[in-house]
Scaffold this active site. Sequence first.
Site, PDB file in Angstrom:
ATOM      1  N   CYS A  36      58.360  21.717 -13.366  1.00  0.00           N
ATOM      2  CA  CYS A  36      58.344  22.749 -12.328  1.00  0.00           C
ATOM      3  C   CYS A  36      59.763  23.137 -11.919  1.00  0.00           C
ATOM      4  CB  CYS A  36      57.555  22.206 -11.135  1.00  0.00           C
ATOM      5  SG  CYS A  36      57.723  23.153  -9.621  1.00  0.00           S
ATOM      6  N   CYS A  39      60.528  22.991  -8.140  1.00  0.00           N
ATOM      7  CA  CYS A  39      60.597  21.583  -7.719  1.00  0.00           C
ATOM      8  C   CYS A  39      62.015  21.045  -7.930  1.00  0.00           C
ATOM      9  CB  CYS A  39      59.613  20.725  -8.511  1.00  0.00           C
ATOM     10  SG  CYS A  39      57.884  21.177  -8.305  1.00  0.00           S
TER      11      CYS A  39
END
Length: 111
Positions: A36, A39
């Site tokens: 991600c 993230c």
Amino acid sequence: MTSTDGGVHNLQSMQEYNEALSKPGVMIIDCFATWCGPCKVIAPRVVDMSHSHPSARFYKIDVDELPELAQQLGVKAMPTFYVFKDGQKKGNVVGANENALKALVVKELGA
């Protein structure tokens, strides 16, 4: 439970999650995935928050390693942050929204 940077710890099992949840005080969980992008962008900011709010406990869970916990929490997108106080869920932030996360942490710490 392994420490990542500073005050952020990786939860690696349901048992570790349950133990962390049973402790009094404010607990923040960063639900992330290694693939991600957002993230990865917010991760250093979460570490900074763990240093600037030492009375809160910061944890990370990799949703691919603990899918049963991600499902139990209701994770639908990454990153998702959950804030608990004394074992009770107080709120969550979906997405890499640093300001919203800071505001929720400060609110629950009463600072």
